[in-house]
Design an enzyme around this catalytic site. Structure first.
Site, mmCIF file in Angstrom:
data_model
loop_
_atom_site.group_PDB
_atom_site.id
_atom_site.type_symbol
_atom_site.label_atom_id
_atom_site.label_comp_id
_atom_site.label_asym_id
_atom_site.label_seq_id
_atom_site.Cartn_x
_atom_site.Cartn_y
_atom_site.Cartn_z
ATOM 1 N N ASP A 10 0.832 -1.204 0.000
ATOM 2 C CA ASP A 10 0.000 0.000 0.000
ATOM 3 C C ASP A 10 0.868 1.255 0.000
ATOM 4 O OD1 ASP A 10 0.985 -0.373 2.560
ATOM 5 O OD2 ASP A 10 -0.942 -0.805 3.470
ATOM 6 N N ASN A 41 -7.687 -2.534 14.228
ATOM 7 C CA ASN A 41 -9.095 -2.687 13.817
ATOM 8 C C ASN A 41 -9.285 -3.872 12.868
ATOM 9 O OD1 ASN A 41 -8.003 -1.787 11.425
ATOM 10 N ND2 ASN A 41 -9.317 0.012 11.222
ATOM 11 N N HIS A 101 -7.492 -4.498 10.060
ATOM 12 C CA HIS A 101 -7.170 -4.302 8.636
ATOM 13 C C HIS A 101 -5.881 -5.028 8.259
ATOM 14 C CE1 HIS A 101 -4.821 -0.252 9.380
ATOM 15 N NE2 HIS A 101 -3.970 -1.246 9.317
ATOM 16 N N GLU A 117 -9.675 -1.364 5.273
ATOM 17 C CA GLU A 117 -10.351 -1.055 6.531
ATOM 18 C C GLU A 117 -11.620 -1.915 6.681
ATOM 19 O OE1 GLU A 117 -8.570 0.476 8.410
ATOM 20 O OE2 GLU A 117 -7.920 2.462 7.788
HETATM 21 N N1 LIG Z 1 -0.939 -0.200 6.287
HETATM 22 C C1 LIG Z 1 -0.232 -0.668 7.424
HETATM 23 C C2 LIG Z 1 -0.384 -2.158 7.537
HETATM 24 O O1 LIG Z 1 0.253 -2.801 6.439
HETATM 25 C C3 LIG Z 1 0.171 -2.584 8.872
HETATM 26 O O2 LIG Z 1 0.237 -3.986 8.939
HETATM 27 C C4 LIG Z 1 -0.734 -2.115 9.975
HETATM 28 C C5 LIG Z 1 -0.196 -2.356 11.374
HETATM 29 O O3 LIG Z 1 0.858 -1.493 11.666
HETATM 30 P P1 LIG Z 1 1.943 -1.832 12.782
HETATM 31 O O4 LIG Z 1 2.634 -3.061 12.323
HETATM 32 O O5 LIG Z 1 2.856 -0.641 12.822
HETATM 33 O O6 LIG Z 1 1.190 -2.037 14.038
HETATM 34 O O7 LIG Z 1 -1.138 -0.787 9.766
HETATM 35 C C6 LIG Z 1 -0.536 0.025 8.780
HETATM 36 O O8 LIG Z 1 -1.327 1.113 8.724
#
Ligand SMILES: N[C@@H]1[C@@H](O)[C@H](O)[C@@H](COP(=O)(O)O)O[C@@H]1O
Length: 265
Positions: free
Chosen positions: A66, A135, A137, A142
């Protein structure tokens, strides 16, 4: 779905790196790379194996999940810059083999379509590394994302923008992004999700033991042929079948089954 319970973030990174290494050593691998804090220990371990155990990435191609809309690839907080800083610049993966959606184009929808097609033209992703949002995702899909969605423009949830504000010096997180869809992610040959920390425990429970539902987008991995979920003790703390996951893992280890050999579901 295979659930692997680990003692620490470092242990999670080692188990995940084992699966990635398996594909990389087989040659011409296509990796799916995630940003965020979750895969950090996996990237650290892969970098160590590159330096100390001659794990080579020169014939690897990589697609990120992304990107924030409006950020140029060289922006400090773009996911293109982030994945270079966290992983790509520390191994011998050629920069021209790193593909990221471009967030600063005028036609985001066309860019999303182009990116989805590029993944297909590369023969698809062999192993997709994933984190999970609090959440539920994956990527930036989302809650209520279509379970068959393709790469597209998404509006970020308020909770996601708050979670990620820590990375932006002015706290201003973009409102839109480009993300691989859940249908796109499902096509990866192996889906490899890593999660750490108590703030992920509820999302992990919903993903592994809840119903398949767009309310928890990561639960779509229950429909995946080879989904591997690797957890630290805090992220696994709400799972009700932990004893079974441990027993199953012991059996897989004893039989020497790996994700690539497809020895489990
Ligand atoms: N778009 C990314 C995801 O690819 C990631 O896995 C998630 C968790 O983030 P983190 O690993 O920093 O908790 O949220 C982000 O916003």
């Amino acid at each position: 779905m295979q659930v692997i319970l680990c003692d620490s973030a470092e242990h999670v990174g080692k188990r995940a790196a084992d699966i990635v290494e398996d594909y990389v050593r087989a040659g011409s691998a296509v990796l799916g790379l995630a940003t965020g804090g979750s895969p950090s220990s996996t990237y650290r371990e892969l970098i160590r194996r590159h330096r100390e155990e001659s794990l080579g990435f020169s014939d690897v191609r990589a697609f990120t999940l992304d990107e924030y809309a409006g950020l140029a690839p060289d922006h400090e907080q773009s996911y293109h810059t982030t994945i270079r800083r966290e992983f790509v610049d520390h191994v011998d993966l050629p920069l021209e083999n790193l593909m990221t959606p471009q967030g600063d184009v005028s036609d985001l929808a066309a860019e999303a379509e182009r990116y989805d097609a590029a993944i297909g033209a590369a023969g698809g992703v062999d192993v997709q590394i994933l984190g999970i949002g609090a959440n539920g995702h994956i990527g930036f899909n989302e809650p209520t994302s279509s379970l068959s969605s393709r790469t597209r423009v998404k509006t970020l949830a308020g909770t996601t923008r708050r979670d990620n504000a820590r990375f932006f010096s002015d706290g201003e997180v973009p409102r839109l992004c480009l993300t691989q869809g859940l249908g796109t992610i499902r096509e990866a040959r192996t889906a490899l999700l890593v999660a750490m920390g108590a703030n992920k425990a509820e999302a992990v429970r919903a993903m592994v033991e809840g119903p398949v539902s767009a309310h928890c987008p990561a639960s779509v991995l229950q429909l995946h042929r080879r989904a591997v979920v690797i957890l630290d003790p805090d992220a696994a703390s709400l799972l009700s079948l932990a004893d079974y996951y441990r027993e199953a893992q012991e059996m897989n280890d004893e039989l020497g089954l790996s994700a690539r050999s497809g020895g489990f579901d």
